[in-house]
Design a protein around this motif. Structure first.
Motif, PDB file in Angstrom:
ATOM      1  N   VAL A 565     -19.062 -16.260   9.398  1.00 32.74           N
ATOM      2  CA  VAL A 565     -19.798 -17.051  10.389  1.00 32.74           C
ATOM      3  C   VAL A 565     -18.830 -17.451  11.498  1.00 32.74           C
ATOM      4  CG1 VAL A 565     -21.126 -19.148  10.801  1.00 32.74           C
ATOM      5  CG2 VAL A 565     -21.399 -17.897   8.646  1.00 32.74           C
ATOM      6  N   ASN A 566     -19.037 -16.919  12.690  1.00 32.46           N
ATOM      7  CA  ASN A 566     -18.201 -17.226  13.849  1.00 32.46           C
ATOM      8  C   ASN A 566     -19.079 -17.658  15.009  1.00 32.46           C
ATOM      9  OD1 ASN A 566     -15.616 -16.423  12.691  1.00 32.46           O
ATOM     10  ND2 ASN A 566     -16.441 -14.343  12.749  1.00 32.46           N
ATOM     11  N   LEU A 567     -18.524 -18.493  15.863  1.00 38.34           N
ATOM     12  CA  LEU A 567     -19.284 -19.073  16.964  1.00 38.34           C
ATOM     13  C   LEU A 567     -18.575 -18.843  18.282  1.00 38.34           C
ATOM     14  CD1 LEU A 567     -19.988 -22.596  15.389  1.00 38.34           C
ATOM     15  CD2 LEU A 567     -21.325 -20.525  15.085  1.00 38.34           C
ATOM     16  N   VAL A 568     -19.346 -18.774  19.364  1.00 38.48           N
ATOM     17  CA  VAL A 568     -18.760 -18.874  20.692  1.00 38.48           C
ATOM     18  C   VAL A 568     -18.546 -20.341  20.985  1.00 38.48           C
ATOM     19  CG1 VAL A 568     -19.669 -16.699  21.585  1.00 38.48           C
ATOM     20  CG2 VAL A 568     -21.044 -18.764  21.770  1.00 38.48           C
ATOM     21  N   SER A 569     -17.874 -20.633  22.084  1.00 37.83           N
ATOM     22  CA  SER A 569     -17.378 -21.988  22.317  1.00 37.83           C
ATOM     23  C   SER A 569     -18.468 -23.043  22.380  1.00 37.83           C
ATOM     24  CB  SER A 569     -16.566 -22.019  23.611  1.00 37.83           C
ATOM     25  OG  SER A 569     -17.369 -21.621  24.716  1.00 37.83           O
ATOM     26  N   ASP A 570     -19.654 -22.705  22.824  1.00 36.19           N
ATOM     27  CA  ASP A 570     -20.730 -23.686  22.876  1.00 36.19           C
ATOM     28  C   ASP A 570     -21.443 -23.818  21.548  1.00 36.19           C
ATOM     29  OD1 ASP A 570     -20.097 -24.193  25.440  1.00 36.19           O
ATOM     30  OD2 ASP A 570     -21.883 -23.337  26.351  1.00 36.19           O
ATOM     31  N   GLY A 571     -20.928 -23.149  20.527  1.00 36.32           N
ATOM     32  CA  GLY A 571     -21.484 -23.320  19.200  1.00 36.32           C
ATOM     33  C   GLY A 571     -22.587 -22.360  18.837  1.00 36.32           C
ATOM     34  N   LEU A 572     -22.794 -21.305  19.610  1.00 30.40           N
ATOM     35  CA  LEU A 572     -23.827 -20.324  19.291  1.00 30.40           C
ATOM     36  C   LEU A 572     -23.279 -19.297  18.305  1.00 30.40           C
ATOM     37  CD1 LEU A 572     -25.312 -19.777  22.864  1.00 30.40           C
ATOM     38  CD2 LEU A 572     -26.209 -21.228  21.042  1.00 30.40           C
ATOM     39  N   VAL A 573     -24.124 -18.915  17.353  1.00 35.56           N
ATOM     40  CA  VAL A 573     -23.692 -18.034  16.268  1.00 35.56           C
ATOM     41  C   VAL A 573     -23.598 -16.594  16.760  1.00 35.56           C
ATOM     42  CG1 VAL A 573     -24.258 -17.159  13.968  1.00 35.56           C
ATOM     43  CG2 VAL A 573     -24.753 -19.551  14.561  1.00 35.56           C
ATOM     44  N   LYS A 574     -22.509 -15.920  16.412  1.00 39.23           N
ATOM     45  CA  LYS A 574     -22.354 -14.497  16.697  1.00 39.23           C
ATOM     46  C   LYS A 574     -23.050 -13.702  15.590  1.00 39.23           C
ATOM     47  CE  LYS A 574     -17.792 -14.827  18.898  1.00 39.23           C
ATOM     48  NZ  LYS A 574     -16.398 -14.356  18.801  1.00 39.23           N
ATOM     49  N   PHE A 575     -24.309 -13.393  15.801  1.00 44.00           N
ATOM     50  CA  PHE A 575     -25.073 -12.692  14.777  1.00 44.00           C
ATOM     51  C   PHE A 575     -24.439 -11.353  14.401  1.00 44.00           C
ATOM     52  CE2 PHE A 575     -28.929 -15.058  16.560  1.00 44.00           C
ATOM     53  CZ  PHE A 575     -28.929 -15.990  15.543  1.00 44.00           C
ATOM     54  N   GLN A 576     -23.822 -10.702  15.394  1.00 41.32           N
ATOM     55  CA  GLN A 576     -23.288  -9.366  15.129  1.00 41.32           C
ATOM     56  C   GLN A 576     -22.123  -9.379  14.145  1.00 41.32           C
ATOM     57  OE1 GLN A 576     -23.161 -10.972  18.017  1.00 41.32           O
ATOM     58  NE2 GLN A 576     -21.307 -10.534  19.202  1.00 41.32           N
ATOM     59  N   GLU A 577     -21.551 -10.554  13.871  1.00 39.59           N
ATOM     60  CA  GLU A 577     -20.422 -10.624  12.955  1.00 39.59           C
ATOM     61  C   GLU A 577     -20.801 -11.119  11.564  1.00 39.59           C
ATOM     62  OE1 GLU A 577     -17.216 -12.755  14.772  1.00 39.59           O
ATOM     63  OE2 GLU A 577     -17.101 -11.412  16.499  1.00 39.59           O
ATOM     64  N   LEU A 578     -22.019 -11.599  11.392  1.00 39.43           N
ATOM     65  CA  LEU A 578     -22.456 -12.106  10.090  1.00 39.43           C
ATOM     66  C   LEU A 578     -22.555 -10.982   9.067  1.00 39.43           C
ATOM     67  CD1 LEU A 578     -25.339 -14.609  10.945  1.00 39.43           C
ATOM     68  CD2 LEU A 578     -23.000 -15.147  10.315  1.00 39.43           C
ATOM     69  N   VAL A 579     -22.286 -11.327   7.826  1.00 39.42           N
ATOM     70  CA  VAL A 579     -22.443 -10.395   6.710  1.00 39.42           C
ATOM     71  C   VAL A 579     -23.286 -11.072   5.640  1.00 39.42           C
ATOM     72  CG1 VAL A 579     -21.259  -9.108   4.882  1.00 39.42           C
ATOM     73  CG2 VAL A 579     -20.251  -9.244   7.174  1.00 39.42           C
ATOM     74  N   ILE A 580     -24.274 -10.356   5.116  1.00 41.78           N
ATOM     75  CA  ILE A 580     -25.088 -10.847   4.010  1.00 41.78           C
ATOM     76  C   ILE A 580     -24.755 -10.010   2.781  1.00 41.78           C
ATOM     77  CG2 ILE A 580     -27.416 -11.263   3.140  1.00 41.78           C
ATOM     78  CD1 ILE A 580     -28.381 -11.430   6.005  1.00 41.78           C
ATOM     79  N   SER A 581     -24.235 -10.656   1.759  1.00 38.57           N
ATOM     80  CA  SER A 581     -23.876  -9.964   0.530  1.00 38.57           C
ATOM     81  C   SER A 581     -25.066  -9.913  -0.418  1.00 38.57           C
ATOM     82  CB  SER A 581     -22.710 -10.671  -0.161  1.00 38.57           C
ATOM     83  OG  SER A 581     -21.591 -10.745   0.691  1.00 38.57           O
ATOM     84  N   PRO A 582     -25.085  -8.943  -1.330  1.00 38.73           N
ATOM     85  CA  PRO A 582     -26.175  -8.880  -2.312  1.00 38.73           C
ATOM     86  C   PRO A 582     -26.186 -10.140  -3.171  1.00 38.73           C
ATOM     87  CG  PRO A 582     -24.902  -6.842  -2.295  1.00 38.73           C
ATOM     88  CD  PRO A 582     -24.142  -7.817  -1.476  1.00 38.73           C
ATOM     89  N   THR A 583     -27.374 -10.582  -3.555  1.00 38.63           N
ATOM     90  CA  THR A 583     -27.481 -11.784  -4.391  1.00 38.63           C
ATOM     91  C   THR A 583     -27.036 -11.493  -5.812  1.00 38.63           C
ATOM     92  OG1 THR A 583     -29.784 -11.216  -4.836  1.00 38.63           O
ATOM     93  CG2 THR A 583     -29.340 -12.736  -3.031  1.00 38.63           C
TER      94      THR A 583
END
Length: 583
Positions: A565-583
C-alpha cells in the motif's frame, strides 16, 4: 495488526526542482480529501499522547528514485525531481536494478483479484478532472489517467513524461512524452495531448479553479514541437513551476475528449462502469507503459459514515476502508482480522481560519486573542485522542522548508480574556463541516475554550457533501474550522495566502508577503528560494490569521491479504502497486 509509517519529501528533490503554489481542481482538491464522520472527542484529561515524531529527511532518500534522462541542451536547467551525479548513479545502480526486478516480479506474479474500495462519496456523475466532488472520484482519476508528474513519499516522480526540464532562467519548460505511451483506445499519447491537457485545465470558462494556476503561461508561445516534445513558455521566470504546478494535478486528457462518463485516459486502469453516484468499476490496462498492475479490477463502494465503513470491512463487504478517525483506529488496533495503518502521507493540517477582511478579524488584536485562547495540546488530546502532533500556526510541519525556528505558541487565557473585553467581543460565529474526521469536534472544543475567555461561540454545521459547493461562502466566512493536506510550505503557501493565491480564505494580502512569495517563485537558485520562503512563513505567523492546532495522520484499514500500500503525497492510494494475496 498496526503499521506506522512516516512519509517524507526528499529535501534535495524539493530544493533543486523548487516549489511553490498549491493544488487542485476544486475546493476539495485545494484543501485535500474530506470525510463525513461523526467522531466524538474523548475527555482531554484522560487522552493518551502518542505524537509521531517525523524521521529525518535524509532517511527518506530512497535508492528507488529513478532519475530522468539528462537534458540534451546546455541551457536546460533541470530535469525531474533529482538528477544524480555520475557517482550517485553508480552507487544507486544496484538498488535501482533490484527495484526494477521487484517491479517486474510484481507484475509477473500478480495474483489478480478485485479490490472493493470504500471512501467518502460526493455528487457522482461524470469523472471530469476539472470538477471532482469526492474522495472516490479523485481515486478514480488517479487510476484512469496518467499525470505529467506527481509527488510521492520519496520525492517528485515523473508520470507519462520522460523528462521535464527548464531553460536557464526558468521561462521555458520542455516536456517529453514517454515513448510507447498509449491511451485506452490505442491512440499514442502525443505532445499535443499534453498541450491540450494544460489548455483543458487552464481554460477560464470551463475550469475556473484550475485556470488560476496557469496565469503565468504564455499561451501564444506554448506549443507542441513534434509528436513527443512540448515547449511550455511562461510570462515570467518560475523556478518552482515543476513542483508547484506540473507535479500537483495535471492528468493527461486526450484532445477531443468531451464525454467523461466513461473517460479515456492512458493510466494503469480503464473505467468500464459508472453508476452516476460514485460507484465505478475499473479494470487493469494491460497496455500501460509502467509495471503491470497486480490487481485485475477495482470496484468503488461509496460509504460516507466511517463507522459503517469499518463495519463493512469487518463483515467482508469491502476490502479497503479509506480515511478513518482516531477513535476507530484505536478501537480496532487489537483486531488481527484487519490492518490499521497510520501515515503522514496525506495527513491533515487541522486549523481555524480567520478572514482578515471581515470584522472582527480585520483587527489584529482580536486575532491575537483567538490565538491565545486556543489550547492546542488539549485539542490534539481530545479530538485526535493524542494521535497527532501539536501545531504552531503554519502548515508543513515535518516537511522540507518548514520554519521550525519560530517559538511555539501557547495558551494565555488571561491575556485573551483581557483583549476580548477591551474590544467588546462576547459572541463569535464559526462554520464547520465534517470534511475530515474531527473538524466539527474541534469547533466544539474551541467553543468551550473561548467560553473560558468570556466569549460564546455559535457553531453553524454545514453538510460535508455541500461544504465545498459554495466558494463565495468559503471566501466570505469570518471564522471557520477547516483542514488542509499537509504539504511543504513552498507548495502550500502561494495557493492559500497572498494576493495571487488560488484559494485564500484568510484574505491576507500584505505587500511584504506578496513580495516574499513572488521572489521565491522566481528564484532559480534553491538557497535563495528557501530564504524567501522562510521569510514568508514568518510574515504569515506574525499576521496570525490561521490557527494550526494540530496534525492528524491519515488512517487506513484493509484486509491482511492486501499489501504494498503506497500513497502519493496528498494521500491517494496507488492502485497500480497494490497486491492481493490468496486467502
Amino acid at each position: 495488526m498496526t503499521r506506522r509509517s512516516t512519509f517524507r519529501f526528499s529535501r534535495r528533490g524539493f530544493l533543486r526542482a523548487a516549489a511553490t503554489a498549491g493544488v487542485g481542481a476544486s475546493a476539495l482538491a485545494l484543501v485535500g480529501c474530506g470525510d463525513d464522520d461523526d467522531d466524538q472527542p474523548a475527555p482531554a484529561a484522560t487522552a493518551t499522547q502518542e505524537q509521531q515524531q517525523p524521521a529525518p529527511a535524509e532517511q527518506q532518500q530512497q535508492a528507488e528514485q529513478q532519475s530522468a534522462p539528462a537534458a540534451t541542451q546546455q541551457d536546460q536547467q533541470q530535469v525531474v525531481a533529482e538528477q544524480p551525479t555520475q557517482q550517485e548513479q553508480q552507487q544507486a545502480a544496484p538498488a535501482q536494478q533490484a527495484q526494477q526486478q521487484e517491479e517486474q516480479a510484481m507484475g509477473a506474479e500478480a495474483t489478480g483479484g478485485t479490490l472493493r474500495f470504500s471512501a467518502l462519496a460526493g455528487l457522482g456523475g461524470p469523472v471530469d478532472p476539472r470538477n471532482l466532488t469526492s474522495v472516490i472520484a479523485y481515486h478514480a482519476v488517479i487510476g484512469i489517467y496518467d499525470f505529467l508528474a506527481l509527488h510521492d513519499d520519496s520525492g517528485l516522480k515523473l508520470g507519462v513524461t520522460e523528462s521535464i526540464a527548464s531553460n536557464e532562467d526558468a521561462t521555458v519548460w520542455t516536456l517529453t512524452v514517454r515513448e510507447g505511451a498509449t491511451f485506452h483506445d490505442g491512440r499514442p499519447v502525443t505532445a499535443d495531448d499534453l498541450l491540450h491537457s494544460i489548455e483543458f485545465l487552464g481554460n477560464w470558462e470551463t475550469s475556473q479553479i484550475y485556470a488560476q494556476y496557469f496565469f503565468d503561461v504564455d499561451w501564444e508561445n506554448t506549443r507542441a514541437v513534434d509528436d513527443r516534445t512540448m515547449e511550455l513558455a511562461l510570462l515570467r521566470p518560475r523556478g518552482d513551476f515543476l513542483d508547484s504546478i506540473l507535479a500537483l494535478f495535471v492528468p493527461v486528457v486526450p484532445r477531443g475528449e468531451t464525454d467523461f462518463t466513461l473517460p479515456i485516459g492512458s493510466g494503469p486502469f480503464r473505467i468500464v462502469s459508472n453508476d452516476g453516484v460514485d460507484g465505478y468499476e475499473l479494470v487493469r490496462n494491460d497496455d500501460w507503459w509502467g509495471p503491470r498492475p497486480a490487481i485485475d479490477r477495482i470496484v468503488t463502494v461509496p460509504i460516507n459514515d466511517s463507522t459503517a465503513r469499518i463495519n463493512a470491512l469487518k463483515s467482508g463487504e469491502i476490502d479497503f476502508a479509506y480515511q478513518l478517525p482516531p477513535s476507530i483506529a484505536r478501537a480496532e488496533e487489537g483486531n488481527d482480522e484487519i490492518v490499521i495503518e497510520r501515515t503522514n502521507a496525506g495527513s491533515s493540517v487541522m486549523c481555524f481560519i480567520m478572514n482578515t477582511s471581515l470584522p472582527p478579524f480585520d483587527n489584529s488584536e482580536v486575532r491575537e486573542a483567538v490565538r491565545l485562547a486556543v489550547d492546542r495540546e488539549a485539542l490534539v488530546n481530545s479530538v485526535l485522542l493524542g494521535q497527532g502532533d501539536i501545531g504552531n500556526d503554519l502548515p508543513g510541519k515535518g516537511l522540507v522548508g518548514y520554519h521550525d525556528g519560530l517559538p511555539q505558541r501557547t495558551r494565555d487565557l488571561e491575556r485573551a480574556t483581557e483583549i476580548f473585553a477591551i474590544h467588546g467581543i462576547t459572541e463569535l460565529d464559526i462554520v464547520a463541516s465534517e470534511i475530515a474526521p474531527g473538524v466539527v469536534a474541534s469547533a466544539e472544543i474551541l467553543a468551550s475554550q473561548l467560553a473560558e475567555a468570556g466569549v460564546t461561540l455559535r457553531i453553524e454545521e454545514v453538510p460535508a457533501d455541500a461544504f465545498f459547493g459554495d466558494f463565495e461562502r468559503l471566501l466570505s466566512t469570518p471564522l471557520q474550522a477547516i483542514y488542509f493536506v499537509n504539504r511543504p510550505p513552498s507548495v502550500h503557501m502561494p495557493s492559500f495566502v497572498g494576493s495571487n493565491a488560488v484559494f485564500n480564505p484568510t484574505a491576507s494580502r500584505s505587500p511584504e508577503l506578496d513580495e516574499a512569495l513572488l521572489a521565491s517563485q522566481s528564484a532559480v537558485d534553491p538557497d535563495e528560494r528557501e530564504r524567501h520562503l522562510l521569510r514568508a512563513q514568518e510574515i504569515i505567523w506574525d499576521e496570525g490569521a490561521i490557527v494550526v492546532w494540530g496534525y492528524q495522520q491519515m488512517i487506513l484499514a484493509y484486509k491482511p491479504t492486501i499489501s504494498n500500500v503506497n500513497l502519493v503525497s496528498d494521500g491517494l492510494v496507488k492502485f497500480q502497486e497494490l497486491v492481493i494475496s490468496p486467502t
